[in-house]
Enzyme design. Sequence first.
Site, PDB file in Angstrom:
ATOM      1  N   GLU B  60       0.806  -1.233   0.000  1.00 52.90           N
ATOM      2  CA  GLU B  60       0.000   0.000   0.000  1.00 52.90           C
ATOM      3  C   GLU B  60       0.834   1.275   0.000  1.00 52.90           C
ATOM      4  O   GLU B  60       0.509   2.215  -0.716  1.00 52.90           O
ATOM      5  CB  GLU B  60      -0.970   0.012   1.193  1.00 52.90           C
ATOM      6  CG  GLU B  60      -2.166  -0.935   1.048  1.00 52.90           C
ATOM      7  CD  GLU B  60      -1.872  -2.348   1.503  1.00 52.90           C
ATOM      8  OE1 GLU B  60      -0.735  -2.602   1.972  1.00 52.90           O
ATOM      9  OE2 GLU B  60      -2.760  -3.215   1.410  1.00 52.90           O
ATOM     10  N   HIS B 129      -9.127  -5.008  10.944  1.00 50.01           N
ATOM     11  CA  HIS B 129      -9.800  -4.828   9.651  1.00 50.01           C
ATOM     12  C   HIS B 129     -11.093  -4.026   9.773  1.00 50.01           C
ATOM     13  O   HIS B 129     -11.921  -4.051   8.869  1.00 50.01           O
ATOM     14  CB  HIS B 129     -10.126  -6.196   9.029  1.00 50.01           C
ATOM     15  CG  HIS B 129      -8.937  -6.890   8.446  1.00 50.01           C
ATOM     16  ND1 HIS B 129      -7.829  -7.191   9.181  1.00 50.01           N
ATOM     17  CD2 HIS B 129      -8.692  -7.337   7.185  1.00 50.01           C
ATOM     18  CE1 HIS B 129      -6.949  -7.809   8.399  1.00 50.01           C
ATOM     19  NE2 HIS B 129      -7.441  -7.910   7.186  1.00 50.01           N
TER      20      HIS B 129
END
Lengths: 366, 325
Positions: B60, B129
């Site tokens: 990322e 998450h």
Amino acid sequence: MSKKPSATAEKKDAESAASVSPAANVGINQKLTKDDRIDLFRMMMRIRRFEERSLRAYQAKKIGGFLHLYIGQEAVAVGSCSLMGKNDHVFTAYRDHGHAIAVGMGVNELMAELYGKATGCSKGKGGSMHYFAPDRNFWGGHGIVGGQIPLGTGLAYALKYKNIKGAAMAFMGDGAVNQGAVHEAYNLASLWQLPVVFVIENNGYSMGTSQERSSAGELAKRAEGYNMAWGTCDGHDLYDVRAVMDKFLRAAREESKPSVVEVRTYRYRGHSVADPDNTYRAKAEIEEYRRTKDPIQVFQHQLVAEGVLDEALIEKIDQAARAEAEAAAEFAEASPYPTVDDIQKDVYWEADNPSERKSKGRLFFD
Amino acid sequence: MPVISYREAIRHALAEELERDANVVVLGEEVAQFNGAYKVTEGLLAKFGPNRIVDTPISEAGFIGMGVGASMLGIRPVMELMFWSFYSVAFDQILNNAANVRYMSGGLINCPIVIRGPANGGTNVGATHSHTPENVLANHPGVKVVVPSTPSDAKGLLKSAIRDNDPVFFLENTILYGDKGEVPEGEHVIPLGVADVKRAGTDLTIVTYGRSVLHSLAAADLLQKEHDVSAEVVDLRTIRPLDIDTVLASVAKTHRVLIVEEQKPFASVGSQLAYMIQREAFDELDAPIHRLTTVDAPAIYSPPIEAEQLPNPQRVLKAALELMA
């Protein structure tokens, strides 16, 4: 403490400087005209004198924050940026004054930026670490170690996407090679064969930590793990920087091949001006570099040997660089500060272009 | 009007903008060959090819930073984060580079990037998450933050986001991807920064956004049916820029405010709203501003308990009744 090198002291240094550069005979250097060579020398001198002047301004408390001086590393930016074509681009870290001058930014706007003035290149909003000139393909000037490397890779991605034959140079210090973002960028560049040259300016110290105390192995060789070409060069020798960088820039432009180049260089000043520089290296080491490897002295010696420079011309170039830096300081001093109203300008494109604004609602809060 | 899912609405917005502007590219993990981890980008590779729809490694910081750099040269990257929770590993690229580069360059450099993906709890995937970072993102001047609750809003707002010249962070919701609703075909563009009154009412204002809008609407129905209380539900849709005027107009009508958000309470979007409402409409208030958030702990895994940690219609109902008492 600032020690203003005198022309005489530098002349003595020149006599003990390195011998004539073997890279002088490489094609990219051979084709330089006499004037080109003088311009390269002048560019390094201008950077040196600009930074010495900025240091005095810092000591006089005209400049806030950090001031990371490039003194000793000038041949890296000047050599690399002298190879730029119209579609070549530069990203660098916070030690960015040399690159900014090397791509052609004016010293007035650079000095004014240090002074936090509205006439600065970033209107006094960026400071020393955040110089930008997109019209000269110079994209900063970034403060976080290694954070600019994915950006430079992205610029290379954009060149490739737009089918533009050019290259991005993404400069970093030796301290950046251990940052994750750098390795992620290496992988992407190689995976997608992006036209980027990652340039490690290895001055031996990541802040106050020497290379042997911070980085395992040979820095540029890490490129092998990403199946990228790599090389090293002598950052004290402008001709060598040009010779090596030219090879990798060509591979980037012509074959879209990324690479890593490690340039061995040295900084004479502390990490920043706030670094007392008395804990991690010996004064004798600094003096040794100054005496034998100073990039300006080395190149001066070279050009004198070539018959391109003589004492009178050196003096003239030096005096002009000093005068230019002095004038920049006067310009900065005389310039206005931004206003409190300016604080909230340049935040949003939409806020600065109200007639084209499409969104509604509040962009700013109090 | 066609009825399509939230997922399809986002896909249609992407496809239409890819069609409209050759500088738009979609990049992210599994967006191309895999057809999207949540199938949002399904079929786009076949239609637009590998130059426009690009699979990235799980990297990322690298690929988001790359998108930021590419945007400086006029590319309009739409970057998918498989989960917004993964923004933490790209934080420097998102909030130092994308958010600040225009400012630090004195307005010389723009960053027209969109970063999109789901940001929600409720799927029993644990604390790593389940982050909802809209408050963290919106705390950075220079960025725009969008959280759509319906298929129609998702499409119209995403099209605006892609055309925007500032960095826009678009927070979706995995639980909403399958929800269906009427969505106009073709040029359906909703400007950022316009709140939407999803239900008119007279007795209290529920200010909310994202999936909490649906919980609030369900609770409003119960309030009406079981308690004869008429709740107005204001969906912010965009966190920054913020349409506070629509909120204040509703407060002037109902005089009571309940903020419902899937945020942790400390320094949440709701905290900012409460400050602004009391500052600008103090005299309109008949009761202290009330707020319902996620219960203040990392997201619990245990499925039935996670449903109780998050806002849900019963929790909203209870909070509304407390406010009305």
